[in-house]
Motif scaffolding. Sequence first.
Motif, short mmCIF file in Angstrom:
data_model
loop_
_atom_site.label_atom_id
_atom_site.label_comp_id
_atom_site.label_asym_id
_atom_site.label_seq_id
_atom_site.Cartn_x
_atom_site.Cartn_y
_atom_site.Cartn_z
N MET A 105 10.77 -2.18 -31.76
CA MET A 105 11.43 -0.61 -32.27
C MET A 105 11.38 0.49 -31.21
SD MET A 105 13.31 0.20 -34.88
CE MET A 105 13.15 1.09 -35.77
N ASN A 106 9.96 0.16 -30.12
CA ASN A 106 10.18 1.07 -29.47
C ASN A 106 10.49 0.64 -27.61
OD1 ASN A 106 8.56 3.52 -27.68
ND2 ASN A 106 7.32 2.00 -27.25
N LYS A 107 11.34 0.01 -27.59
CA LYS A 107 12.39 -0.69 -26.95
C LYS A 107 13.42 0.07 -27.73
CE LYS A 107 11.20 -4.23 -23.67
NZ LYS A 107 11.37 -5.52 -23.13
N LEU A 108 14.23 -0.16 -28.03
CA LEU A 108 15.23 -0.15 -28.72
C LEU A 108 15.56 1.61 -28.82
CD1 LEU A 108 18.05 -0.37 -30.24
CD2 LEU A 108 16.68 -0.58 -32.92
N SER A 109 14.75 2.50 -29.09
CA SER A 109 14.43 3.64 -29.56
C SER A 109 14.33 4.45 -27.98
CB SER A 109 12.91 4.35 -29.86
OG SER A 109 12.74 5.47 -30.03
N GLU A 110 13.44 3.97 -26.98
CA GLU A 110 13.72 4.21 -25.43
C GLU A 110 15.36 3.83 -24.92
OE1 GLU A 110 10.92 2.07 -23.11
OE2 GLU A 110 9.09 2.75 -24.11
N GLU A 111 15.72 2.75 -25.30
CA GLU A 111 16.88 2.18 -25.11
C GLU A 111 18.23 3.66 -25.52
OE1 GLU A 111 20.05 0.27 -22.68
OE2 GLU A 111 18.25 0.70 -22.15
N LEU A 112 17.77 3.38 -26.71
CA LEU A 112 19.45 4.64 -27.33
C LEU A 112 18.53 6.28 -27.25
CD1 LEU A 112 21.19 5.37 -29.05
CD2 LEU A 112 19.05 5.79 -31.06
N THR A 113 17.32 6.45 -26.27
CA THR A 113 16.86 7.91 -25.76
C THR A 113 17.48 7.86 -24.82
OG1 THR A 113 14.95 7.60 -26.99
CG2 THR A 113 15.51 9.16 -25.03
N ARG A 114 17.57 6.32 -23.83
CA ARG A 114 18.40 6.57 -22.22
C ARG A 114 20.00 6.38 -22.35
NH1 ARG A 114 21.90 3.83 -19.25
NH2 ARG A 114 21.15 2.15 -21.10
N VAL A 115 20.64 6.57 -23.48
CA VAL A 115 21.93 6.06 -23.62
C VAL A 115 22.13 7.22 -23.66
CG1 VAL A 115 24.08 5.00 -24.51
CG2 VAL A 115 22.31 3.54 -24.17
N LEU A 116 22.21 7.91 -24.49
CA LEU A 116 22.62 9.74 -24.91
C LEU A 116 21.94 10.14 -24.36
CD1 LEU A 116 21.46 9.23 -29.01
CD2 LEU A 116 22.61 9.02 -28.02
N ALA A 117 21.26 10.52 -22.84
CA ALA A 117 20.06 11.17 -22.05
C ALA A 117 21.65 10.99 -21.35
CB ALA A 117 19.39 10.58 -21.63
N GLU A 118 22.48 10.32 -20.69
CA GLU A 118 23.73 9.66 -19.83
C GLU A 118 24.44 9.67 -20.43
OE1 GLU A 118 25.20 5.24 -19.27
OE2 GLU A 118 23.85 5.34 -17.30
N ALA A 119 24.82 10.26 -21.51
CA ALA A 119 26.38 10.93 -22.26
C ALA A 119 26.07 11.98 -21.92
CB ALA A 119 26.29 9.93 -24.07
N GLY A 120 24.86 12.56 -22.23
CA GLY A 120 24.92 14.17 -22.07
C GLY A 120 25.21 14.22 -20.98
N GLU A 121 25.11 13.23 -19.64
CA GLU A 121 24.39 14.13 -18.40
C GLU A 121 26.53 13.84 -17.87
OE1 GLU A 121 22.66 12.68 -15.63
OE2 GLU A 121 20.75 12.53 -16.99
N GLY A 122 26.94 12.92 -18.39
CA GLY A 122 28.39 12.46 -18.04
C GLY A 122 29.81 13.58 -19.09
N LEU A 123 29.04 13.47 -20.34
CA LEU A 123 29.96 14.72 -20.72
C LEU A 123 29.49 15.78 -20.38
CD1 LEU A 123 29.21 13.58 -24.17
CD2 LEU A 123 31.27 13.17 -22.73
N LYS A 124 28.62 16.42 -19.17
CA LYS A 124 28.44 17.81 -18.95
C LYS A 124 29.73 17.63 -18.00
CE LYS A 124 25.55 20.32 -16.43
NZ LYS A 124 23.74 20.61 -16.14
N ALA A 125 29.23 16.36 -17.23
CA ALA A 125 29.97 16.13 -16.51
C ALA A 125 31.68 16.79 -15.74
CB ALA A 125 29.89 15.19 -15.02
N LEU A 126 32.04 16.06 -17.52
CA LEU A 126 33.51 16.25 -17.63
C LEU A 126 33.46 17.51 -17.98
CD1 LEU A 126 34.01 12.88 -19.82
CD2 LEU A 126 35.27 13.78 -17.54
N GLN A 127 32.83 18.04 -18.02
CA GLN A 127 33.29 19.74 -18.94
C GLN A 127 32.95 20.57 -17.70
OE1 GLN A 127 30.12 20.79 -21.61
NE2 GLN A 127 31.31 19.86 -22.97
#
Length: 95
Positions: free
Chosen positions: A1-23
């Motif tokens: 379960m910890n791996k899933l949580s880490e992966e989700l955290t990474r994906v969301l952090a990356e999404a945040g960076e990407g969305l910021k780049a678009l703005q």
Amino acid sequence: MNKLSEELTRVLAEAGEGLKALQEDVITTGFDPDDPASVEAAIQHVEDTIDAKVARFYGNALVREAANQIKAECRANILQQVEAAGTNRGARTLH
């Protein structure tokens, strides 16, 4: 379960960076509404600029979807400007 949580955290952090780049930047382009090649070049310029901004995040589905949506909105905006230019030419008062 910890791996899933880490992966989700990474994906969301990356999404945040990407969305910021678009703005962060405003994309400007010019075109001749009477020249289809100019219109298409403007659309391509906008799409290429967006792709370049998020290239390192394109593996992230959230960023990719946001980028595709913004590209579609920009294309529609340019085509609306072309249509408006054609409408305005036909509605001028000549006297």
